[in-house]
Design an enzyme around this catalytic site. Structure first.
Site, PDB file in Angstrom:
ATOM      1  N   GLU A 118      -2.773 -12.620  -1.588  1.00 39.34           N
ATOM      2  CA  GLU A 118      -2.286 -11.255  -1.547  1.00 39.34           C
ATOM      3  C   GLU A 118      -3.377 -10.304  -1.119  1.00 39.34           C
ATOM      4  O   GLU A 118      -4.503 -10.425  -1.527  1.00 39.34           O
ATOM      5  CB  GLU A 118      -1.819 -10.876  -2.938  1.00 39.34           C
ATOM      6  CG  GLU A 118      -1.342  -9.486  -3.016  1.00 39.34           C
ATOM      7  CD  GLU A 118      -0.267  -9.394  -4.062  1.00 39.34           C
ATOM      8  OE1 GLU A 118       0.464  -8.445  -4.004  1.00 39.34           O
ATOM      9  OE2 GLU A 118      -0.179 -10.279  -4.919  1.00 39.34           O
ATOM     10  N   GLU A 259       7.101  -6.909  -7.047  1.00 41.08           N
ATOM     11  CA  GLU A 259       6.561  -5.897  -7.953  1.00 41.08           C
ATOM     12  C   GLU A 259       7.646  -4.882  -8.244  1.00 41.08           C
ATOM     13  O   GLU A 259       8.296  -4.379  -7.329  1.00 41.08           O
ATOM     14  CB  GLU A 259       5.380  -5.151  -7.312  1.00 41.08           C
ATOM     15  CG  GLU A 259       4.190  -6.019  -7.009  1.00 41.08           C
ATOM     16  CD  GLU A 259       3.024  -5.211  -6.432  1.00 41.08           C
ATOM     17  OE1 GLU A 259       3.044  -3.973  -6.511  1.00 41.08           O
ATOM     18  OE2 GLU A 259       2.104  -5.843  -5.898  1.00 41.08           O
TER      19      GLU A 259
END
Ligand SMILES: *[C@@H]1O[C@H](CO)[C@@H](O)[C@H](O)[C@H]1NC(C)=O
Ligand SMILES: *[C@@H]1O[C@H](CO)[C@@H](O)[C@H](O)[C@H]1NC(C)=O
Ligand SMILES: *[C@@H]1O[C@H](CO)[C@@H](O)[C@H](O)[C@H]1NC(C)=O
Ligand SMILES: *[C@@H]1O[C@H](CO)[C@@H](O)[C@H](O)[C@H]1NC(C)=O
Ligand SMILES: *[C@@H]1O[C@H](CO)[C@@H](O)[C@H](O)[C@H]1NC(C)=O
Ligand SMILES: CC(=O)N[C@H]1CO[C@H](CO)[C@@H](O)[C@@H]1O
Length: 482
Positions: A118, A259
């Site tokens: 990420e 998220e």
């Protein structure tokens, strides 16, 4: 929590999704003190959470999840991502060094594990990476094989809903060609599209956003899209993605929300009450396992985040340090009826000592504000504005709050409670009403990212620099073993 323009790169390890397996949480560790991983494991178990996402692959942290049955997603540090994408051979090297090393018998559960690479990068980098992950010789299948899946998480602003709602949605024209290439890479490799969706940011950044649409209580004017009625932003947003994927000939790509969450301080809309309202509605929604009007499979969600992070960059806003469902010490901020209700147990703290403004000298207001600025720069004053409980303190108590935050972040190092003689250490709880003046976690418990065991302490006097907390402390500061 993420800026509007960023994209992420993810590699998923383990058997592939399609079937959602409930709720995951993100444990970020950009705090002066973080709970010990074994306590995080216990917290997750107590809350029946079986998946966690970590932003980096710190081997010491990852190791603690071995044998727990908890799936782990691992992140790649930003700085590694560019080199991973720039030359074909770097990607396999990185995967071997940081990822496959954990995949052994007795290690982190290989069958159920996923890893995420990420980073905050531009679309171009994601595009390069998708090519780096492809086989050379034009084979569209990734060299990562079936165990490791690559995906490139996006913020929800890579697509727009068009004029009529989700059904007119598509990837943004300026990046459409690249997005198409990326999602077709996902499709060809049976990898998920990971999207970060923040109703809070939509509300906070857009004064015209209908507030109730961010929640799930049906109070907003619904969006009518043909036969479908949308009464919350999350469903409308996800179905816009469904349409965008369909228009890129990739309608079967599974979707994961990488998220989602709501902060509790540091913004007009970042309050405990609104966060509770959001999570109550969200937990009720996901307990029905219904997906969206168009996406019928259960969707996998990762909550951001588990605990507050008082060293996170506040460039996007002061709320960045208050995304935790739990406080810095793993204690609940508000009761959540369903999911994420149980806090960390047996947390150990340092002594009951607080650093406060002494008010016994003839200081000038310049000295006072300079000391305050120092404390806020190196500590954390993000709770002092925007209407949270600490924003209501009077000015001199705000000074005490600032002093104390730095003092605690420095593990109660006495030298950090000096401020040119303006401060003193007290043993009477300095908290005022609902404004908590925290106590640092015991050093046996707390750790900082990249820190060797036992915990290291670096104090301003030993550092001879005022940057222990903002620079790379391993390089810039003398580190004392406690
Ligand atoms: C976790 O699951 C167990 C068994 O299903 C249940 O008894 C318990 O109440 C759950 N805990 C939480 C916090 O949801
Ligand atoms: C992507 O690859 C191109 C061509 O190899 C290179 O010029 C460019 O710098 C790369 N972009 C990034 C962001 O790494
Ligand atoms: C500081 O001390 C002076 C003198 O004792 C007192 O009048 C004043 O209220 C105090 N200020 C604060 C903020 O405690
Ligand atoms: C408190 O601080 C603010 C901003 O720093 C200032 O505008 C205000 O006058 C101060 N109030 C008092 C009572 O000193
Ligand atoms: C200090 O007081 C607050 C309430 O104002 C309380 O929540 C907190 O637990 C207390 N801290 C300690 C260390 O006793
Ligand atoms: C976080 C982490 O463990 N990163 C490692 C990944 O692999 C490179 C190359 O071996 C190391 O330098 C990093 O430390």
């Amino acid at each position: 929590m993420k800026r509007a323009w960023v994209v992420f790169v993810v590699v998923v390890v383990g058997h592939m999704m399609g079937v959602a397996e409930g709720l995951g949480v993100i444990w970020g560790n950009q705090a002066a003190q973080n709970l010990h991983p074994r306590n995080i494991v216990q917290m997750l178990k107590d809350n029946n959470i079986t998946k966690v996402k970590l932003f980096d692959s710190d081997a010491w942290v990852v190791k603690h999840f071995g044998g727990t049955g908890i799936e782990v997603m691992l992140g790649i540090p930003n700085l590694h991502l560019a080199s991973l994408a720039d030359r074909y051979k770097h990607a396999p090297e990185w995967v071997k060094a940081n990822l496959t090393r954990h995949l052994h018998e007795g290690g982190v559960d290989i069958n159920r594990k996923r890893a995420i690479f990420e980073s905050l990068q531009q679309v171009q980098l994601a595009d390069n990476l998708s090519r780096a992950l492809e086989h050379p010789k034009g084979d569209k299948r990734s060299w990562l094989g079936d165990k490791i899946k690559a995906t490139i998480p996006q913020n929800a602003d890579v697509y727009d809903s068009g004029s009529k709602g989700p059904s007119t949605g598509d990837f943004r024209p300026d990046i459409r060609a690249t997005m198409k290439q990326i999602v077709q890479f996902l499709r060809d490799n049976n990898a998920p599209f990971v999207v970060n969706i923040y109703p809070f940011l939509s509300l906070s950044l857009n004064p015209d956003f209908p507030i109730e649409f961010a929640f799930f209580s049906g109070g907003a004017k619904p969006v009518q899209d043909g036969q479908i009625t949308y009464d919350n932003m999350l469903d409308a947003n996800l179905d816009t993605l469904v349409w965008s994927l369909r228009r890129a000939n990739s309608g079967n790509v599974p979707i994961i929300v990488g998220e989602i969450g709501w902060p509790t301080d540091g913004d007009k809309y970042a309050t405990v009450d609104l966060a509770k309202k959001f999570y109550d509605g969200f937990f009720t929604k996901i307990s029905k396992s219904k997906g969206t009007p168009l996406y019928k499979d259960e969707i996998e969600y990762y909550l951001f985040g588990l605990t507050d992070e008082n060293m996170k960059s506040i460039a996007p806003g002061d709320f960045e340090r208050h995304w935790g469902v739990f406080r810095y010490d793993g204690q609940p901020k508000f009761p959540t009826g369903k999911g994420m209700a149980v806090g960390a147990k047996n947390v150990k703290y340092l002594e009951k000592k607080w650093c406060v403004y002494a008010n016994n000298s003839e200081e000038t207001s310049e000295q006072l504000s300079a000391s305050m600025e120092y404390a806020c720069t190196h500590g954390d004053c993000t709770a002092l504005k925007y209407g949270g409980p600490c924003s209501k303190l009077d000015n001199s108590t705000k000074v005490s709050y600032a002093y104390n935050m730095l003092f605690q972040m420095m593990y109660q190092d006495v030298e950090s409670c000096d401020f040119g003689g303006l401060a003193k250490i007290v043993t009477v709880n300095a908290s005022v009403g609902n404004c908590l003046f925290p106590i640092a976690l015991d050093t046996d418990w707390a750790w900082r990212p990249g820190q060797a065991r036992p915990p290291l302490l670096c104090s301003p006097s030993s550092c001879r620099c005022s940057c222990c907390w903002t620079c790379d402390y391993k390089k810039d500061c003398v580190v004392i073993f406690k």
